[in-house]
Design an enzyme around this catalytic site. Structure first.
Site, PDB file in Angstrom:
ATOM      1  N   TRP A 287       0.829  -1.213   0.000  1.00  0.00           N
ATOM      2  CA  TRP A 287       0.000   0.000   0.000  1.00  0.00           C
ATOM      3  C   TRP A 287       0.859   1.257   0.000  1.00  0.00           C
ATOM      4  O   TRP A 287       0.509   2.249  -0.636  1.00  0.00           O
ATOM      5  CB  TRP A 287      -0.982  -0.027   1.179  1.00  0.00           C
ATOM      6  CG  TRP A 287      -1.891  -1.213   1.099  1.00  0.00           C
ATOM      7  CD1 TRP A 287      -1.907  -2.305   1.913  1.00  0.00           C
ATOM      8  CD2 TRP A 287      -2.884  -1.469   0.086  1.00  0.00           C
ATOM      9  NE1 TRP A 287      -2.854  -3.211   1.483  1.00  0.00           N
ATOM     10  CE2 TRP A 287      -3.465  -2.723   0.372  1.00  0.00           C
ATOM     11  CE3 TRP A 287      -3.338  -0.753  -1.024  1.00  0.00           C
ATOM     12  CZ2 TRP A 287      -4.477  -3.278  -0.412  1.00  0.00           C
ATOM     13  CZ3 TRP A 287      -4.346  -1.310  -1.801  1.00  0.00           C
ATOM     14  CH2 TRP A 287      -4.906  -2.555  -1.496  1.00  0.00           C
TER      15      TRP A 287
ATOM     16  N   ASP B 123      -1.557   6.596   6.463  1.00  0.00           N
ATOM     17  CA  ASP B 123      -2.651   5.726   6.030  1.00  0.00           C
ATOM     18  C   ASP B 123      -2.889   4.744   7.169  1.00  0.00           C
ATOM     19  O   ASP B 123      -2.069   3.872   7.425  1.00  0.00           O
ATOM     20  CB  ASP B 123      -2.233   4.998   4.744  1.00  0.00           C
ATOM     21  CG  ASP B 123      -3.257   3.968   4.304  1.00  0.00           C
ATOM     22  OD1 ASP B 123      -4.304   3.806   4.970  1.00  0.00           O
ATOM     23  OD2 ASP B 123      -2.995   3.287   3.284  1.00  0.00           O
TER      24      ASP B 123
ATOM     25  N   LYS C 211     -12.404  -1.943   7.639  1.00  0.00           N
ATOM     26  CA  LYS C 211     -11.663  -2.911   8.457  1.00  0.00           C
ATOM     27  C   LYS C 211     -12.006  -2.760   9.933  1.00  0.00           C
ATOM     28  O   LYS C 211     -12.338  -3.724  10.593  1.00  0.00           O
ATOM     29  CB  LYS C 211     -10.168  -2.745   8.212  1.00  0.00           C
ATOM     30  CG  LYS C 211      -9.880  -2.950   6.729  1.00  0.00           C
ATOM     31  CD  LYS C 211      -8.449  -2.871   6.326  1.00  0.00           C
ATOM     32  CE  LYS C 211      -8.359  -2.887   4.810  1.00  0.00           C
ATOM     33  NZ  LYS C 211      -7.507  -3.899   4.282  1.00  0.00           N
TER      34      LYS C 211
END
Length: 364
Positions: free
Chosen positions: A105, A175, A199
């Site tokens: 990511w 992030d 999540k």
């Protein structure tokens, strides 16, 4: 499995939601708050929805101890759109930005930043197959950086930052899609935090952005209206139609966290859950091997291998038959992964730990 039996859900995202929240949403689905309508049918300009929207933002501020000089935005596009929005707004011409690579990511975030300027790789654990988070003394800080970007938790590799770098006057952007609200953190260390909801916060479709107000004044000017943070800050995230049902669900998940005792209580529970599974790995005499180095282990994503590849396949087959869902590792790395996000119950993690012990006894 019968329709009434809940799966042992270890999916990496979208992931488990609290059963109590799902049951409340089910109960209110046709008639929210006596309106005779679902929350999905309400106008986003109505008083009934406005209360949901504002209560959700207030709850998040309180639970996460967000200081007054920060805005909370509820956006769309997932964490992936933030990979572009961050440099689009803050990577000014003639400036650089530093990215710390800890997995797939952060690589994707770096790729997007290259479309807008010249990002620098300040540190990376790629050579070590992303088994660890770089040590703080390995990070090369550039005082002229527009910002420094990190990924706080790496779902694919099962690593997490257990101590954040002190970046001084350079805004630290994180992030936190896969570990937001899983442990207490000092928000004031960050210029901007972003997280897809799917999540730890709720269903997919909502992205939470926590941004320091002074950064809003430093935005680039030539940015499309919908992609400017100030657009959403000035309109209380109601510039256009927001994902109303997702925000309602986010609010209900935040209520659930409050009822459990807040973020400190969730953190304690998460450590217990992850500990159950890590203990099996560590006491297996090499039958199971963790991917992450112990000092960089994630509480949210536990990644491991079984040295015999055929046996690993057998493990995943038998786990699925026993009602465990989502234990396959990410397609890019293989192996096994248990995602133990906030809503995954302790009992589910204990059931997996017991299954792993029994599987080893059976096949060792």
């Amino acid at each position: 499995m019968g329709t009434n039996k809940r799966a042992y859900n270890f999916n990496a995202g979208p992931s488990a939601l609290p059963l109590e929240v799902l049951e409340k949403a089910q109960k209110e689905l046709l008639d929210f708050n006596g309106t005779g309508m679902s929350v999905m049918e309400l106008s986003h300009r109505s008083k009934d929805y406005d209360a949901v929207h504002n209560e959700t933002i207030t709850r998040l501020k309180k639970l996460f101890s967000i200081p007054e000089n920060y805005e909370v935005l509820l956006l769309q596009g997932g964490g992936s759109l933030q990979f572009s929005m961050v440099p689009m707004n803050f990577l000014q011409e003639g400036k650089k930005a530093s990215y710390i690579l800890t997995g797939s990511w952060s690589e994707k975030a770096l790729k997007e930043a290259r479309l807008f300027g010249e990002p620098i790789i300040a540190a990376s654990s790629k050579e070590n197959k992303y088994r660890n988070i770089p040590a703080l003394n390995e990070i090369q800080l550039n005082p002229d950086d527009a910002y420094i970007h990190i990924t706080s938790n790496n779902t694919i590799y099962g690593t997490a930052w257990n101590e954040f770098p002190d970046t001084g006057d350079i805004p630290l952007i994180a992030d936190m899609s896969s570990d937001i609200l899983s442990k207490t953190i000092d928000v004031s260390k960050f210029g901007l935090i972003y997280a897809g909801a799917q999540k730890n916060l709720g269903p997919s479709g909502v992205t939470v952005v926590i941004i320091r107000k002074d950064l809003l004044e430093k935005e680039n000017t030539n940015v499309p209206t919908m992609l400017k943070y100030s657009t959403h800050a000035e309109s209380n995230s109601l510039y256009n139609t927001p994902p109303t049902f997702g925000i309602y669900m986010l609010g209900e998940v935040l209520k659930w966290v409050e009822e459990l005792g807040g973020v400190a209580a969730i953190e304690k529970r998460n450590k217990e859950k992850a500990g159950l599974i890590y203990d099996v790995i560590d006491n297996s005499n090499g039958f199971y091997t963790g991917h992450a180095t112990p000092d960089s282990r994630s509480l949210m994503n536990i990644t491991f291998r079984i040295s015999d590849e055929e046996l690993e396949k057998q493990f995943l087959v038998e786990a699925k038959e026993a009602g465990f869902v989502g234990l396959n590792g990410h397609r890019s790395v293989g192996g096994c992964r248990a995602s133990t996000y906030n809503a995954v119950p302790v009992e589910t993690c204990r059931a997996l730990a017991d299954f792993m012990v029994e599987f080893q006894k059976k096949y060792q």
